[in-house]
Design a protein around this motif. Structure first.
Motif, PDB file in Angstrom:
ATOM      1  N   ASP A  52       0.858  -1.186   0.000  1.00  0.00           N
ATOM      2  CA  ASP A  52       0.000   0.000   0.000  1.00  0.00           C
ATOM      3  C   ASP A  52       0.900   1.245   0.000  1.00  0.00           C
ATOM      4  N   VAL A  53       0.875   1.965  -1.114  1.00  0.00           N
ATOM      5  CA  VAL A  53       1.767   3.112  -1.306  1.00  0.00           C
ATOM      6  C   VAL A  53       1.584   4.162  -0.208  1.00  0.00           C
ATOM      7  N   GLU A  54       0.357   4.314   0.277  1.00  0.00           N
ATOM      8  CA  GLU A  54       0.076   5.335   1.298  1.00  0.00           C
ATOM      9  C   GLU A  54       0.767   5.048   2.638  1.00  0.00           C
ATOM     10  N   THR A  55       1.166   3.815   2.845  1.00  0.00           N
ATOM     11  CA  THR A  55       1.798   3.453   4.130  1.00  0.00           C
ATOM     12  C   THR A  55       3.326   3.617   4.094  1.00  0.00           C
ATOM     13  N   ILE A  56       3.867   3.992   2.943  1.00  0.00           N
ATOM     14  CA  ILE A  56       5.327   4.077   2.803  1.00  0.00           C
ATOM     15  C   ILE A  56       5.873   5.258   3.614  1.00  0.00           C
ATOM     16  N   GLU A  57       6.806   4.981   4.493  1.00  0.00           N
ATOM     17  CA  GLU A  57       7.447   6.054   5.259  1.00  0.00           C
ATOM     18  C   GLU A  57       8.877   6.300   4.788  1.00  0.00           C
ATOM     19  N   MET A  58       9.503   5.235   4.306  1.00  0.00           N
ATOM     20  CA  MET A  58      10.867   5.379   3.780  1.00  0.00           C
ATOM     21  C   MET A  58      10.985   4.601   2.485  1.00  0.00           C
ATOM     22  N   GLY A  59      11.590   5.259   1.483  1.00  0.00           N
ATOM     23  CA  GLY A  59      11.721   4.596   0.196  1.00  0.00           C
ATOM     24  C   GLY A  59      12.754   5.302  -0.674  1.00  0.00           C
ATOM     25  N   THR A  60      12.507   5.305  -1.968  1.00  0.00           N
ATOM     26  CA  THR A  60      13.481   5.841  -2.924  1.00  0.00           C
ATOM     27  C   THR A  60      13.756   7.331  -2.690  1.00  0.00           C
ATOM     28  N   TYR A  61      12.733   8.067  -2.277  1.00  0.00           N
ATOM     29  CA  TYR A  61      12.910   9.502  -2.010  1.00  0.00           C
ATOM     30  C   TYR A  61      13.960   9.725  -0.924  1.00  0.00           C
ATOM     31  N   GLN A  62      13.806   9.027   0.200  1.00  0.00           N
ATOM     32  CA  GLN A  62      14.753   9.181   1.323  1.00  0.00           C
ATOM     33  C   GLN A  62      16.135   8.649   0.951  1.00  0.00           C
ATOM     34  N   LEU A  63      16.137   7.610   0.112  1.00  0.00           N
ATOM     35  CA  LEU A  63      17.403   7.041  -0.360  1.00  0.00           C
ATOM     36  C   LEU A  63      18.191   8.084  -1.167  1.00  0.00           C
ATOM     37  N   LEU A  64      17.485   8.780  -2.062  1.00  0.00           N
ATOM     38  CA  LEU A  64      18.144   9.745  -2.950  1.00  0.00           C
ATOM     39  C   LEU A  64      18.552  11.027  -2.234  1.00  0.00           C
ATOM     40  N   GLU A  65      17.793  11.416  -1.246  1.00  0.00           N
ATOM     41  CA  GLU A  65      18.200  12.639  -0.536  1.00  0.00           C
ATOM     42  C   GLU A  65      19.113  12.307   0.651  1.00  0.00           C
ATOM     43  N   HIS A  66      19.445  11.008   0.747  1.00  0.00           N
ATOM     44  CA  HIS A  66      20.403  10.520   1.758  1.00  0.00           C
ATOM     45  C   HIS A  66      19.955  10.820   3.194  1.00  0.00           C
ATOM     46  N   SER A  67      18.618  10.866   3.410  1.00  0.00           N
ATOM     47  CA  SER A  67      18.144  11.056   4.787  1.00  0.00           C
ATOM     48  C   SER A  67      17.943   9.708   5.474  1.00  0.00           C
ATOM     49  N   SER A  68      17.972   8.614   4.671  1.00  0.00           N
ATOM     50  CA  SER A  68      17.907   7.264   5.234  1.00  0.00           C
ATOM     51  C   SER A  68      18.968   6.402   4.574  1.00  0.00           C
ATOM     52  N   LYS A  69      19.503   5.466   5.332  1.00  0.00           N
ATOM     53  CA  LYS A  69      20.430   4.493   4.738  1.00  0.00           C
ATOM     54  C   LYS A  69      19.631   3.525   3.880  1.00  0.00           C
ATOM     55  N   ALA A  70      20.286   2.991   2.859  1.00  0.00           N
ATOM     56  CA  ALA A  70      19.600   2.063   1.949  1.00  0.00           C
ATOM     57  C   ALA A  70      18.919   0.930   2.716  1.00  0.00           C
ATOM     58  N   GLU A  71      19.634   0.374   3.702  1.00  0.00           N
ATOM     59  CA  GLU A  71      19.099  -0.763   4.475  1.00  0.00           C
ATOM     60  C   GLU A  71      17.784  -0.418   5.179  1.00  0.00           C
ATOM     61  N   GLU A  72      17.619   0.854   5.547  1.00  0.00           N
ATOM     62  CA  GLU A  72      16.396   1.266   6.257  1.00  0.00           C
ATOM     63  C   GLU A  72      15.189   1.362   5.324  1.00  0.00           C
ATOM     64  N   THR A  73      15.454   1.460   4.032  1.00  0.00           N
ATOM     65  CA  THR A  73      14.353   1.641   3.075  1.00  0.00           C
ATOM     66  C   THR A  73      13.891   0.314   2.458  1.00  0.00           C
TER      67      THR A  73
END
Length: 255
Positions: A52-73
């Motif tokens: 469910d896309v609406e439940t996504i908290e971390m994904g490609t956006y956070q990966l690209l802006e480097h606010s989350s580590k890849a493993e967290e997404t």
């Protein structure tokens, strides 16, 4: 050491997401460890795997802006051996946010490079454009699969995409290779479909995959159930086509 493959074509409706989801699931069933990165703001690869896309908290956006580590997404999926970095509509904003950043074309490459040690294949489902998101995917990848639909305007825009790939090779990523051109939506009853196949094979010869993805109702139905074709109907023609493509890629890369 895994291989990163972008699935790209700036034309919409050519079977990019269908290929990304079903090739990833097929490689997983063939016992390869696979990560699928949804790099399209429409997030169809994410919803196509039942997330469910609406439940996504971390994904490609956070990966690209480097606010989350890849493993967290990374999320697990219902498909065997298949993980996903999901997308959300907020990915639309990333191109504007990246514009003023140094080394903006390398954000994805930096974020996922180390993941190659954990996966056999990392597939990136690209947006239907040649913007910064797709450029990031091509810069991060070892190779690119180009889906081409067997319809009238099949080759329109292909030259532009090949030129983009050449400029990425020259400026950002010398090792970027073309994994292959994939003919999709083939209908053997239509003379036009057969003409497109002949034309593409004549022009591009060995760059074209032997596997051709045929039009298949089950293939069209599967995303609405949030399943890959392998989970939805493993006995369908669509499943057989994508398993054949996965095997072709494995054979080529293990050679």
């Amino acid at each position: 050491m895994g291989k990163i493959i972008a699935i790209a074509n700036q034309k919409g409706g050519v079977g990019k997401t269908t290929t990304s989801v079903n090739l990833a699931a097929s490689l997983g069933v063939l016992e390869k460890k696979v990560l699928l990165i949804d790099a399209d703001p429409q997030a169809n690869a994410t919803s196509g795997l039942g997330i469910d896309v609406e439940t996504i908290e971390m994904g490609t956006y956070q990966l690209l802006e480097h606010s989350s580590k890849a493993e967290e997404t990374i999320m697990k999926t219902e498909s065997p051996n298949l993980d996903l970095i999901p997308a959300h509509i907020d990915l639309v904003a990333i191109e504007i946010e990246l514009v003023d950043m140094d080394q903006r074309e390398y954000m994805m490459a930096r974020a996922i490079r180390h993941l190659k040690d954990s996966y056999d294949y990392i597939l990136i489902d690209c947006a239907p454009s040649l913007g910064l998101l797709t450029l990031n995917a091509l810069t991060a990848s070892d190779s690119v699969i180009i889906p081409i639909q067997c319809e009238y305007f099949a080759l329109e825009g292909l030259g532009k995409l090949l030129n983009t790939i050449k400029s990425v090779q020259k400026i950002h990523n010398q090792k970027l290779d073309i994994e292959g051109l994939l003919l999709t939506m083939f209908d053997s009853r239509l003379r036009l479909s057969n003409q497109v196949v002949d034309e593409v094979q004549k022009h591009f010869d060995e760059m074209v995959f032997d596997t051709i993805i045929q039009r298949n109702v089950r293939l069209s139905e599967a995303p609405s159930y949030g399943e890959s074709i392998i989970n939805y109907d493993a006995g369908s023609k669509g499943a057989a086509n994508y398993l054949s493509l996965a095997q072709e890629i494995i054979t080529k890369n293990d050679a």
